[in-house]
Design an enzyme around this catalytic site. Structure first.
Site, PDB file in Angstrom:
ATOM      1  N   LYS A  13       0.827  -1.215   0.000  1.00 26.40           N
ATOM      2  CA  LYS A  13       0.000   0.000   0.000  1.00 26.40           C
ATOM      3  C   LYS A  13       0.862   1.266   0.000  1.00 26.40           C
ATOM      4  CE  LYS A  13      -2.204  -0.962   3.858  1.00 26.40           C
ATOM      5  NZ  LYS A  13      -1.786  -2.313   4.257  1.00 26.40           N
ATOM      6  N   ARG A  88      -9.789   1.368   9.208  1.00 21.11           N
ATOM      7  CA  ARG A  88      -9.513  -0.044   9.474  1.00 21.11           C
ATOM      8  C   ARG A  88     -10.639  -0.714  10.241  1.00 21.11           C
ATOM      9  NH1 ARG A  88      -3.513   0.713   9.285  1.00 21.11           N
ATOM     10  NH2 ARG A  88      -2.584  -1.336   9.095  1.00 21.11           N
ATOM     11  N   ARG A 127      11.039  -7.308   4.800  1.00 22.95           N
ATOM     12  CA  ARG A 127      11.019  -5.913   5.238  1.00 22.95           C
ATOM     13  C   ARG A 127      11.595  -5.796   6.652  1.00 22.95           C
ATOM     14  NH1 ARG A 127       5.342  -2.761   5.393  1.00 22.95           N
ATOM     15  NH2 ARG A 127       5.112  -3.715   7.441  1.00 22.95           N
ATOM     16  N   ARG A 133      11.497  -2.760  11.492  1.00 26.11           N
ATOM     17  CA  ARG A 133      10.322  -2.262  12.200  1.00 26.11           C
ATOM     18  C   ARG A 133       9.999  -3.157  13.388  1.00 26.11           C
ATOM     19  NH1 ARG A 133       5.217  -0.674   8.493  1.00 26.11           N
ATOM     20  NH2 ARG A 133       4.169  -1.854  10.119  1.00 26.11           N
ATOM     21  N   ARG A 144      -1.306  -9.163  13.107  1.00 27.76           N
ATOM     22  CA  ARG A 144      -1.781  -8.093  12.222  1.00 27.76           C
ATOM     23  C   ARG A 144      -2.596  -8.652  11.065  1.00 27.76           C
ATOM     24  NH1 ARG A 144       3.790  -6.086  11.360  1.00 27.76           N
ATOM     25  NH2 ARG A 144       3.044  -5.095   9.483  1.00 27.76           N
TER      26      ARG A 144
END
Ligand code: ADP
Length: 191
Positions: A13, A88, A127, A133, A144
């Site tokens: 996204k 969301r 990632r 992260r 998630r």
């Protein structure tokens, strides 16, 4: 032009949001990025959000809604915006409807990136290595994904009923996916 980009965590996204926003000369507003910036600056909002984010949970609606409302009120968003990571939840959909209605505009399109589960997990683990992260560990990634399926995927149906959803295959090279999005969006008149 007022747009939303949706899709599961890891669907790409943020990457695509930048290209779409550039094209329409509107800001790409990522709630995840705003939360992360607040966390790294140690603001009260960041302190509040961090415990939810680290666990892969959603930040409470009232906190998130207030933040988005403030961001949308900024002058650069007056002619439009692209939301990435918001709404969301059903409550956030309603809140956003109110915000947009208040300005006398409408939501023009929802871009939905579709990517299968296996591809997503491998992208997110990759990632994690590159960006480091805090919420890209395997347990939190799984949480998630579950939350997305339970809370956020059903929102697509709400927007489908309004006839504004463009489902885009998110598998392929970045520029291939961008081209698919532009092809789908070009039929929408700019406001
Ligand atoms: P992802 O890549 O998992 O989609 P984001 O960068 O969009 O992640 O968001 C990271 C975290 O920020 C989320 O897991 C959540 O804790 C919080 N967050 C972002 N947007 C929202 C939202 N609209 N409502 C609640 N929490 C949010």
């Amino acid at each position: 032009m007022r747009l939303i980009i949706m899709g599961p965590p890891g669907a790409g996204k943020g990457t695509q949001a930048k290209f779409i926003a550039e094209h329409f000369k509107i800001p790409a507003i990522s709630t995840g990025d705003i939360f992360r910036a607040n966390v790294s600056e140690g603001t009260p909002l960041g302190v509040e959000a961090k415990r939810f984010m680290d666990a892969g949970e959603y930040v409470p609606d009232e906190v998130t809604n207030r933040m988005v409302r403030n961001r949308i009120d900024e002058p650069d968003a007056a002619s439009g915006f692209l939301l990435d990571g918001y709404p969301r939840t059903v409550a956030q959909v309603e809140e956003l409807d109110g915000m947009i209605r208040f300005t006398g505009h409408q939501l023009d399109a929802v871009v939905c990136l579709t990517v299968d589960q296996d591809e997503i997990v491998s992208r997110l683990l990759q990632r994690a290595q590159v960006e480091g992260r805090a919420d890209d560990t395997e347990d939190v990634i799984r949480r998630r994904q579950d939350l997305y399926l339970q809370e956020t995927a059903p929102l697509i149906e709400i927007y489908k009923q309004r006839g504004i959803v463009h489902e885009i295959d998110g598998i392929g090279e970045v520029d291939e996916v961008t081209a698919r999005i532009f092809q789908a969006l070009d039929v929408i008149p700019e406001s």
